[in-house]
Design an enzyme around this catalytic site. Sequence first.
Site, short mmCIF file in Angstrom:
data_model
loop_
_atom_site.label_atom_id
_atom_site.label_comp_id
_atom_site.label_asym_id
_atom_site.label_seq_id
_atom_site.Cartn_x
_atom_site.Cartn_y
_atom_site.Cartn_z
N GLU A 65 4.03 4.55 3.12
CA GLU A 65 3.39 3.94 1.95
C GLU A 65 4.16 4.30 0.68
O GLU A 65 4.10 5.44 0.22
CB GLU A 65 1.94 4.40 1.83
N THR A 111 -1.05 1.98 -4.02
CA THR A 111 -1.47 1.84 -5.41
C THR A 111 -1.35 0.40 -5.88
O THR A 111 -0.90 0.12 -6.99
CB THR A 111 -0.69 2.79 -6.35
N ARG A 137 4.03 3.25 -8.35
CA ARG A 137 3.79 4.05 -9.55
C ARG A 137 5.04 4.24 -10.39
O ARG A 137 4.96 4.83 -11.47
CB ARG A 137 3.26 5.44 -9.16
N LYS A 176 -9.23 2.33 3.31
CA LYS A 176 -8.78 3.62 2.81
C LYS A 176 -9.99 4.32 2.18
O LYS A 176 -10.72 3.72 1.39
CB LYS A 176 -7.68 3.43 1.77
#
Length: 218
Positions: free
Chosen positions: A51, A79, A55, A139
Amino acid sequence: MGGVTTSNVASPGPSSVLGLAPVLPVVVVHDVADAVPLARALVAGGLPAIEVTLRTPAALDALRAIADEVPDAVPGAGTVLSPAQAGAARAAGARFLVSPGCTPRLLGGMADSGVPFLPGVSTASEVVTLLEEGITEMKFFPAEAAGGTAYLTSLAAPLPQARFCPTGGIGPASAPAYLALPNVGCVGGSWMLPARATAAKDWGRVRQLARDAAALAV
């Protein structure tokens, strides 16, 4: 994984990221040059699903590099906060998407991407909302702050069809307790990517820590 059908299968991509490995590495890439050797180290250690969090400015290029140059990796984007990010990540080669939370707009954007996804939840109501959409894999974030293994255990009886990838505050000491739960398919974490090792480009250390993490399967 996630989706708007009960099967949770989208293509191209894995039918369930939860089943690829016991640990999903959560990677923050600042330098694109690190992406490929880092991914190769994780794959060599037994953690193929990676993953890459969106960011940093380097994230999409890192995803593209991993997708192009590490054929045994299953790169995904984390994210993810908007439909635009979901589309950009898919275009860069992401084979799955992960979000820290979920809104109807974001859910639609991730579903439109055509790849599996893990929408983020932290409450029973959020879980039920996604189950109503036919989504059974999610998640759980932030795992430790949101109640940890005790909270997930309490969800198992009333919501047995929901399965989770807990992420947030989990390390090698706490991961086995999560993985032992019947409603947990894998855990997310970054402990196999210590800052000192990545700064020194010590990919051998990353590979060994990935191997240790892969061995946590119960």
